[in-house]
Design an enzyme around this catalytic site. Structure first.
Site, PDB file in Angstrom:
ATOM      1  N   LYS A 125       0.030   5.758  -1.968  1.00  0.00           N
ATOM      2  CA  LYS A 125       0.604   5.707  -0.614  1.00  0.00           C
ATOM      3  C   LYS A 125       1.838   4.814  -0.510  1.00  0.00           C
ATOM      4  O   LYS A 125       2.701   5.080   0.314  1.00  0.00           O
ATOM      5  CB  LYS A 125      -0.430   5.428   0.477  1.00  0.00           C
ATOM      6  CG  LYS A 125      -1.176   4.159   0.388  1.00  0.00           C
ATOM      7  CD  LYS A 125      -2.214   4.101   1.509  1.00  0.00           C
ATOM      8  CE  LYS A 125      -3.157   2.942   1.348  1.00  0.00           C
ATOM      9  NZ  LYS A 125      -2.640   1.719   0.746  1.00  0.00           N
ATOM     10  N   ARG A 171      -6.844  -2.046   7.919  1.00  0.00           N
ATOM     11  CA  ARG A 171      -7.691  -1.936   6.726  1.00  0.00           C
ATOM     12  C   ARG A 171      -9.157  -2.208   7.062  1.00  0.00           C
ATOM     13  O   ARG A 171      -9.966  -2.386   6.157  1.00  0.00           O
ATOM     14  CB  ARG A 171      -7.231  -2.966   5.701  1.00  0.00           C
ATOM     15  CG  ARG A 171      -6.510  -2.354   4.499  1.00  0.00           C
ATOM     16  CD  ARG A 171      -5.950  -3.497   3.686  1.00  0.00           C
ATOM     17  NE  ARG A 171      -5.799  -3.184   2.299  1.00  0.00           N
ATOM     18  CZ  ARG A 171      -4.603  -3.084   1.706  1.00  0.00           C
ATOM     19  NH1 ARG A 171      -3.500  -3.191   2.403  1.00  0.00           N
ATOM     20  NH2 ARG A 171      -4.532  -2.865   0.425  1.00  0.00           N
ATOM     21  N   ARG A 226       0.833  -0.462 -13.453  1.00  0.00           N
ATOM     22  CA  ARG A 226       1.823  -0.524 -12.383  1.00  0.00           C
ATOM     23  C   ARG A 226       2.776  -1.720 -12.566  1.00  0.00           C
ATOM     24  O   ARG A 226       2.364  -2.813 -12.897  1.00  0.00           O
ATOM     25  CB  ARG A 226       1.104  -0.642 -11.039  1.00  0.00           C
ATOM     26  CG  ARG A 226       2.046  -0.665  -9.857  1.00  0.00           C
ATOM     27  CD  ARG A 226       1.373  -0.255  -8.594  1.00  0.00           C
ATOM     28  NE  ARG A 226       0.375  -1.212  -8.149  1.00  0.00           N
ATOM     29  CZ  ARG A 226      -0.349  -1.048  -7.033  1.00  0.00           C
ATOM     30  NH1 ARG A 226      -0.182   0.027  -6.297  1.00  0.00           N
ATOM     31  NH2 ARG A 226      -1.240  -1.940  -6.683  1.00  0.00           N
ATOM     32  N   ARG A 257       2.187  -7.281 -10.510  1.00  0.00           N
ATOM     33  CA  ARG A 257       1.528  -8.062  -9.466  1.00  0.00           C
ATOM     34  C   ARG A 257       0.343  -8.818 -10.043  1.00  0.00           C
ATOM     35  O   ARG A 257      -0.377  -8.307 -10.899  1.00  0.00           O
ATOM     36  CB  ARG A 257       1.029  -7.117  -8.370  1.00  0.00           C
ATOM     37  CG  ARG A 257       2.087  -6.819  -7.346  1.00  0.00           C
ATOM     38  CD  ARG A 257       1.684  -5.712  -6.429  1.00  0.00           C
ATOM     39  NE  ARG A 257       0.345  -5.858  -5.875  1.00  0.00           N
ATOM     40  CZ  ARG A 257      -0.164  -5.036  -4.974  1.00  0.00           C
ATOM     41  NH1 ARG A 257       0.554  -4.007  -4.532  1.00  0.00           N
ATOM     42  NH2 ARG A 257      -1.378  -5.211  -4.505  1.00  0.00           N
ATOM     43  N   ARG A 295     -10.855  -5.231  -5.370  1.00  0.00           N
ATOM     44  CA  ARG A 295     -10.107  -4.559  -4.296  1.00  0.00           C
ATOM     45  C   ARG A 295     -10.742  -3.223  -3.949  1.00  0.00           C
ATOM     46  O   ARG A 295     -10.759  -2.813  -2.788  1.00  0.00           O
ATOM     47  CB  ARG A 295      -8.637  -4.388  -4.697  1.00  0.00           C
ATOM     48  CG  ARG A 295      -7.878  -5.718  -4.618  1.00  0.00           C
ATOM     49  CD  ARG A 295      -6.618  -5.716  -5.442  1.00  0.00           C
ATOM     50  NE  ARG A 295      -5.656  -4.730  -5.035  1.00  0.00           N
ATOM     51  CZ  ARG A 295      -4.687  -4.264  -5.826  1.00  0.00           C
ATOM     52  NH1 ARG A 295      -4.562  -4.730  -7.062  1.00  0.00           N
ATOM     53  NH2 ARG A 295      -3.842  -3.380  -5.381  1.00  0.00           N
TER      54      ARG A 295
END
Ligand code: AMP
Length: 219
Positions: free
Chosen positions: A15, A90, A132, A165, A176
């Site tokens: 997203k 969230r 990532r 990150r 997460r």
């Protein structure tokens, strides 16, 4: 009427990439909570220091803290016509906070919103997170497995050195996901009941998902 786009989906469902593309396409601001929080951390503010304690553990930062940041951002001039929310709300509590802040910002609460859920096979996502990389300067997102930069470790767009990150490790990613299923996934039903939920199949490459997204946005 102001247009609000809300996006739901597990970590690394794509997203971030798709909402950034959509923001460009619609000429709407891309309001990405994770990036706003990371900017506070980078600037060394008290808010950033507090948020970091939660982000590093893969937990949600307290509802009042995010609400304050989001409300400030949504009150800015460029959000008057509409905006894209990436990573907010969230939790059900945050969805209620959003409704409240909309009426505080807009008075008459004249906001048309769509919630778009990225439906994806979660098995592949931890691997995706570990691969990532992102650009700390322009925010461009890469993936070493399927969207690698042309020159290793360097952003194609602005030439900055890419970084990983701190919460994109296997352990924090797992946490997460747990947080997502416990806190965020109930929003799918919440928005379904309100009659504003659109689901898209988020499996596939960036272009395929983009075409599906455009269909529901223009619907
Ligand atoms: P993201 O960049 O969307 O993956 O978010 C990174 C981290 O920022 C999350 O794991 C949370 O710790 C925190 N975060 C982002 N958005 C929110 C939110 N709406 N509420 C609470 N915490 C958030």
């Amino acid at each position: 009427m102001k247009k609000e786009f809300i996006f739901l989906g597990p970590p690394a469902c794509g997203k971030g990439t798709q909402t950034a593309m959509l923001a460009e396409y619609l000429h709407f601001p891309h309001v990405d909570t994770g990036s706003l929080l990371r900017a506070e951390i980078k600037a060394g503010t008290d808010t950033g220091k507090e948020a970091k304690l939660y982000i590093d553990q893969g937990h949600l930062v307290p509802v009042e803290l995010v609400a304050r940041i989001i409300k400030n951002r949504l009150s800015e001039e460029d959000c008057k016509g509409g905006y894209i929310l990436d990573g907010y709300p969230r939790s059900i509590e945050q969805a209620n906070a959003l409704t409240k802040m909309n009426s505080e910002i807009d008075g008459n609460n004249d906001v048309a919103f769509k919630a778009i859920y990225f439906d994806i096979d979660t098995d592949i996502l931890v691997e995706r997170i570990i691969n990532r990389r992102s650009c700390p300067k322009c925010g461009e997102i890469y993936n070493l497995a399927y969207k690698a930069p042309k020159q290793e470790g360097i952003c194609d767009k602005c030439g900055e050195r890419l970084s990983q990150r701190k919460d994109d490790t296997k352990e924090v990613a797992q946490e997460r996901f747990d947080t997502y299923f416990k806190e965020t996934a109930p929003l799918i039903d919440y928005y379904k009941k309100l009659g504003v939920l659109k689901s898209i199949d988020a499996n596939g490459d960036i272009q395929e998902v983009w075409e599906r997204l455009l269909k529901v946005v223009n619907d």
